[in-house]
Design a protein around this motif. Structure first.
Motif, PDB file in Angstrom:
ATOM      1  N   THR A  74       0.855  -1.180   0.000  1.00  0.00           N
ATOM      2  CA  THR A  74       0.000   0.000   0.000  1.00  0.00           C
ATOM      3  C   THR A  74       0.893   1.233   0.000  1.00  0.00           C
ATOM      4  OG1 THR A  74      -1.663  -1.216   1.254  1.00  0.00           O
ATOM      5  CG2 THR A  74      -1.864   1.174   1.220  1.00  0.00           C
ATOM      6  N   LEU A  75       0.568   2.195  -0.848  1.00  0.00           N
ATOM      7  CA  LEU A  75       1.388   3.395  -1.027  1.00  0.00           C
ATOM      8  C   LEU A  75       0.592   4.647  -0.688  1.00  0.00           C
ATOM      9  CD1 LEU A  75       2.544   2.415  -4.602  1.00  0.00           C
ATOM     10  CD2 LEU A  75       3.849   2.080  -2.514  1.00  0.00           C
ATOM     11  N   THR A  76       1.254   5.568   0.008  1.00  0.00           N
ATOM     12  CA  THR A  76       0.677   6.866   0.312  1.00  0.00           C
ATOM     13  C   THR A  76       1.763   7.913   0.122  1.00  0.00           C
ATOM     14  OG1 THR A  76      -0.685   5.823   2.011  1.00  0.00           O
ATOM     15  CG2 THR A  76      -0.538   8.217   2.064  1.00  0.00           C
ATOM     16  N   PRO A  77       1.526   8.959  -0.678  1.00  0.00           N
ATOM     17  CA  PRO A  77       2.579   9.978  -0.828  1.00  0.00           C
ATOM     18  C   PRO A  77       2.792  10.711   0.484  1.00  0.00           C
ATOM     19  CG  PRO A  77       0.582  10.691  -1.929  1.00  0.00           C
ATOM     20  CD  PRO A  77       0.329   9.300  -1.434  1.00  0.00           C
ATOM     21  N   SER A  78       4.047  10.927   0.800  1.00  0.00           N
ATOM     22  CA  SER A  78       4.392  11.674   2.000  1.00  0.00           C
ATOM     23  C   SER A  78       4.841  13.075   1.606  1.00  0.00           C
ATOM     24  CB  SER A  78       5.502  10.955   2.760  1.00  0.00           C
ATOM     25  OG  SER A  78       5.941  11.722   3.834  1.00  0.00           O
ATOM     26  N   SER A  79       5.773  13.124   0.692  1.00  0.00           N
ATOM     27  CA  SER A  79       6.208  14.401   0.134  1.00  0.00           C
ATOM     28  C   SER A  79       6.580  14.157  -1.317  1.00  0.00           C
ATOM     29  CB  SER A  79       7.413  14.959   0.900  1.00  0.00           C
ATOM     30  OG  SER A  79       8.537  14.144   0.697  1.00  0.00           O
ATOM     31  N   PHE A  80       6.321  15.121  -2.143  1.00  0.00           N
ATOM     32  CA  PHE A  80       6.604  14.959  -3.567  1.00  0.00           C
ATOM     33  C   PHE A  80       6.702  16.344  -4.175  1.00  0.00           C
ATOM     34  CE2 PHE A  80       5.896  13.758  -7.969  1.00  0.00           C
ATOM     35  CZ  PHE A  80       6.624  12.580  -8.042  1.00  0.00           C
ATOM     36  N   ALA A  88      16.994  20.447  -6.671  1.00  0.00           N
ATOM     37  CA  ALA A  88      17.602  21.423  -5.772  1.00  0.00           C
ATOM     38  C   ALA A  88      16.545  22.476  -5.429  1.00  0.00           C
ATOM     39  CB  ALA A  88      18.808  22.087  -6.433  1.00  0.00           C
ATOM     40  N   ALA A  89      16.632  23.031  -4.234  1.00  0.00           N
ATOM     41  CA  ALA A  89      15.614  23.970  -3.763  1.00  0.00           C
ATOM     42  C   ALA A  89      15.378  25.134  -4.719  1.00  0.00           C
ATOM     43  CB  ALA A  89      15.988  24.491  -2.377  1.00  0.00           C
ATOM     44  N   GLU A  90      16.449  25.650  -5.317  1.00  0.00           N
ATOM     45  CA  GLU A  90      16.278  26.793  -6.225  1.00  0.00           C
ATOM     46  C   GLU A  90      15.592  26.400  -7.541  1.00  0.00           C
ATOM     47  OE1 GLU A  90      20.451  25.179  -6.841  1.00  0.00           O
ATOM     48  OE2 GLU A  90      19.266  25.711  -5.115  1.00  0.00           O
ATOM     49  N   ASN A  91      15.489  25.108  -7.828  1.00  0.00           N
ATOM     50  CA  ASN A  91      14.843  24.631  -9.053  1.00  0.00           C
ATOM     51  C   ASN A  91      13.414  24.143  -8.820  1.00  0.00           C
ATOM     52  OD1 ASN A  91      17.269  25.097 -10.365  1.00  0.00           O
ATOM     53  ND2 ASN A  91      17.964  23.000 -10.113  1.00  0.00           N
ATOM     54  N   ARG A  92      12.901  24.344  -7.626  1.00  0.00           N
ATOM     55  CA  ARG A  92      11.580  23.833  -7.260  1.00  0.00           C
ATOM     56  C   ARG A  92      10.497  24.521  -8.089  1.00  0.00           C
ATOM     57  NH1 ARG A  92      11.118  25.143  -1.679  1.00  0.00           N
ATOM     58  NH2 ARG A  92      12.674  23.538  -1.373  1.00  0.00           N
ATOM     59  N   LEU A  93       9.589  23.718  -8.624  1.00  0.00           N
ATOM     60  CA  LEU A  93       8.448  24.255  -9.367  1.00  0.00           C
ATOM     61  C   LEU A  93       7.158  24.139  -8.558  1.00  0.00           C
ATOM     62  CD1 LEU A  93       9.271  22.763 -12.889  1.00  0.00           C
ATOM     63  CD2 LEU A  93       9.548  25.137 -12.158  1.00  0.00           C
ATOM     64  N   SER A  94       6.898  22.974  -7.975  1.00  0.00           N
ATOM     65  CA  SER A  94       5.664  22.782  -7.214  1.00  0.00           C
ATOM     66  C   SER A  94       5.867  23.194  -5.761  1.00  0.00           C
ATOM     67  CB  SER A  94       5.186  21.333  -7.306  1.00  0.00           C
ATOM     68  OG  SER A  94       6.115  20.460  -6.707  1.00  0.00           O
ATOM     69  N   VAL A  95       4.761  23.328  -5.060  1.00  0.00           N
ATOM     70  CA  VAL A  95       4.787  23.739  -3.655  1.00  0.00           C
ATOM     71  C   VAL A  95       5.023  22.500  -2.781  1.00  0.00           C
ATOM     72  CG1 VAL A  95       3.465  24.806  -1.795  1.00  0.00           C
ATOM     73  CG2 VAL A  95       3.202  25.627  -4.151  1.00  0.00           C
ATOM     74  N   PRO A  96       6.042  22.538  -1.932  1.00  0.00           N
ATOM     75  CA  PRO A  96       6.295  21.383  -1.049  1.00  0.00           C
ATOM     76  C   PRO A  96       5.095  21.109  -0.136  1.00  0.00           C
ATOM     77  CG  PRO A  96       8.143  22.908  -1.002  1.00  0.00           C
ATOM     78  CD  PRO A  96       7.033  23.596  -1.751  1.00  0.00           C
ATOM     79  N   ARG A  97       4.933  19.857   0.225  1.00  0.00           N
ATOM     80  CA  ARG A  97       3.905  19.384   1.151  1.00  0.00           C
ATOM     81  C   ARG A  97       2.479  19.594   0.656  1.00  0.00           C
ATOM     82  NH1 ARG A  97       8.002  21.428   3.837  1.00  0.00           N
ATOM     83  NH2 ARG A  97       7.125  23.463   4.253  1.00  0.00           N
ATOM     84  N   THR A  98       2.300  19.759  -0.655  1.00  0.00           N
ATOM     85  CA  THR A  98       0.939  19.843  -1.194  1.00  0.00           C
ATOM     86  C   THR A  98       0.589  18.598  -1.999  1.00  0.00           C
ATOM     87  OG1 THR A  98       1.643  20.969  -3.230  1.00  0.00           O
ATOM     88  CG2 THR A  98       1.030  22.367  -1.344  1.00  0.00           C
ATOM     89  N   ALA A  99       1.513  17.651  -2.098  1.00  0.00           N
ATOM     90  CA  ALA A  99       1.282  16.460  -2.920  1.00  0.00           C
ATOM     91  C   ALA A  99       0.166  15.604  -2.327  1.00  0.00           C
ATOM     92  CB  ALA A  99       2.565  15.643  -3.035  1.00  0.00           C
ATOM     93  N   THR A 146       9.018  11.178  -1.298  1.00  0.00           N
ATOM     94  CA  THR A 146       8.929   9.934  -0.535  1.00  0.00           C
ATOM     95  C   THR A 146       7.489   9.458  -0.498  1.00  0.00           C
ATOM     96  OG1 THR A 146       8.661  11.136   1.536  1.00  0.00           O
ATOM     97  CG2 THR A 146      10.900  10.455   0.980  1.00  0.00           C
ATOM     98  N   PHE A 147       7.343   8.154  -0.440  1.00  0.00           N
ATOM     99  CA  PHE A 147       6.049   7.519  -0.256  1.00  0.00           C
ATOM    100  C   PHE A 147       6.128   6.659   1.001  1.00  0.00           C
ATOM    101  CE2 PHE A 147       5.174   8.735  -4.493  1.00  0.00           C
ATOM    102  CZ  PHE A 147       3.844   8.516  -4.753  1.00  0.00           C
ATOM    103  N   ARG A 148       5.019   6.607   1.726  1.00  0.00           N
ATOM    104  CA  ARG A 148       4.930   5.648   2.828  1.00  0.00           C
ATOM    105  C   ARG A 148       4.493   4.335   2.201  1.00  0.00           C
ATOM    106  NH1 ARG A 148       0.528   4.461   6.499  1.00  0.00           N
ATOM    107  NH2 ARG A 148      -0.487   6.134   5.391  1.00  0.00           N
ATOM    108  N   LEU A 149       5.269   3.300   2.399  1.00  0.00           N
ATOM    109  CA  LEU A 149       4.999   1.989   1.824  1.00  0.00           C
ATOM    110  C   LEU A 149       4.694   1.036   2.969  1.00  0.00           C
ATOM    111  CD1 LEU A 149       6.754   0.350  -1.067  1.00  0.00           C
ATOM    112  CD2 LEU A 149       6.640  -0.925   1.048  1.00  0.00           C
ATOM    113  N   THR A 150       3.541   0.381   2.902  1.00  0.00           N
ATOM    114  CA  THR A 150       3.165  -0.587   3.927  1.00  0.00           C
ATOM    115  C   THR A 150       3.194  -1.965   3.300  1.00  0.00           C
ATOM    116  OG1 THR A 150       1.765   1.064   4.983  1.00  0.00           O
ATOM    117  CG2 THR A 150       1.413  -1.237   5.610  1.00  0.00           C
ATOM    118  N   ILE A 151       3.991  -2.841   3.906  1.00  0.00           N
ATOM    119  CA  ILE A 151       4.138  -4.205   3.414  1.00  0.00           C
ATOM    120  C   ILE A 151       4.179  -5.137   4.619  1.00  0.00           C
ATOM    121  CG2 ILE A 151       6.665  -4.016   3.318  1.00  0.00           C
ATOM    122  CD1 ILE A 151       6.557  -5.742   0.776  1.00  0.00           C
ATOM    123  N   ARG A 152       3.380  -6.190   4.567  1.00  0.00           N
ATOM    124  CA  ARG A 152       3.274  -7.145   5.680  1.00  0.00           C
ATOM    125  C   ARG A 152       2.948  -6.458   7.000  1.00  0.00           C
ATOM    126  NH1 ARG A 152       5.321 -12.222   4.048  1.00  0.00           N
ATOM    127  NH2 ARG A 152       6.641 -12.067   2.217  1.00  0.00           N
ATOM    128  N   GLY A 153       2.115  -5.413   6.938  1.00  0.00           N
ATOM    129  CA  GLY A 153       1.701  -4.713   8.144  1.00  0.00           C
ATOM    130  C   GLY A 153       2.718  -3.744   8.712  1.00  0.00           C
TER     131      GLY A 153
END
Length: 160
Positions: A74-80, A88-99, A146-153
């Motif tokens: 099972t996958l859940t986005p954490s940050s993307f 690199a931070a100066e090349n960021r296009l999207s807003v952090p923590r809105t994924a 990063t994604f939160r990945l749940t495997i075998r509980g």
């Protein structure tokens, strides 16, 4: 050498307890190692980027997910975040923590030995919209997160 029967029994019991404790510790460590290897086997590959116009513009990133393990994940986005050229931070296009997932649910399940598609949506500041369009047209868009990945509980985070 111990000759007393009661001392021999006590030593034998202590040895059996030591073996049981050592076996339990080994099983726990081996299980954790197996979960770690399974987590690292799951592969993410971006297959498409798209800008969605509106009052709050967003960028949609489609990722192909391959799960070669013998159990579903099972996958859940954490940050993307979407970047121009390099992560690199100066090349960021999207807003952090809105994924977030484009699908209605908060997570995606990929079956054992299967593949799946995950679509992540992240907000774009209006002032970066033209820069994002140019980067997409020129093929200079990269993503990281990063994604939160749940495997075998058990849950852990995996970099994509």
């Amino acid at each position: 050498m111990v000759r007393s029967p009661s001392a021999q029994r006590a030593l034998l019991t202590a040895f059996a307890v030591l073996l049981a404790v050592g076996g339990a510790a080994f099983a726990s460590t081996a299980g954790a190692q197996l979960a770690w290897q399974e987590r690292d086997a799951v592969d993410f590959e971006p297959t498409g980027y798209e800008i969605v116009d509106g009052d709050q513009p967003t960028v949609r990133v489609t990722l192909a997910v391959s799960n070669p393990t013998g159990v579903g994940v099972t996958l859940t986005p954490s940050s993307f975040v979407v970047f121009e050229g390099s992560a690199a931070a100066e090349n960021r296009l999207s807003v952090p923590r809105t994924a977030r997932l484009a699908e209605a649910s908060s997570d995606v399940r990929v079956s054992a030995g299967g593949t799946g598609t995950v679509t992540v949506v992240a907000d774009l500041p209006p002032e970066r919209l033209d820069r994002t369009r140019t980067a997409l047209a020129e093929g200079r868009v990269v993503s990281s997160g990063t994604f939160r990945l749940t495997i075998r509980g058990r849950s852990d985070f995996v970099n994509v």
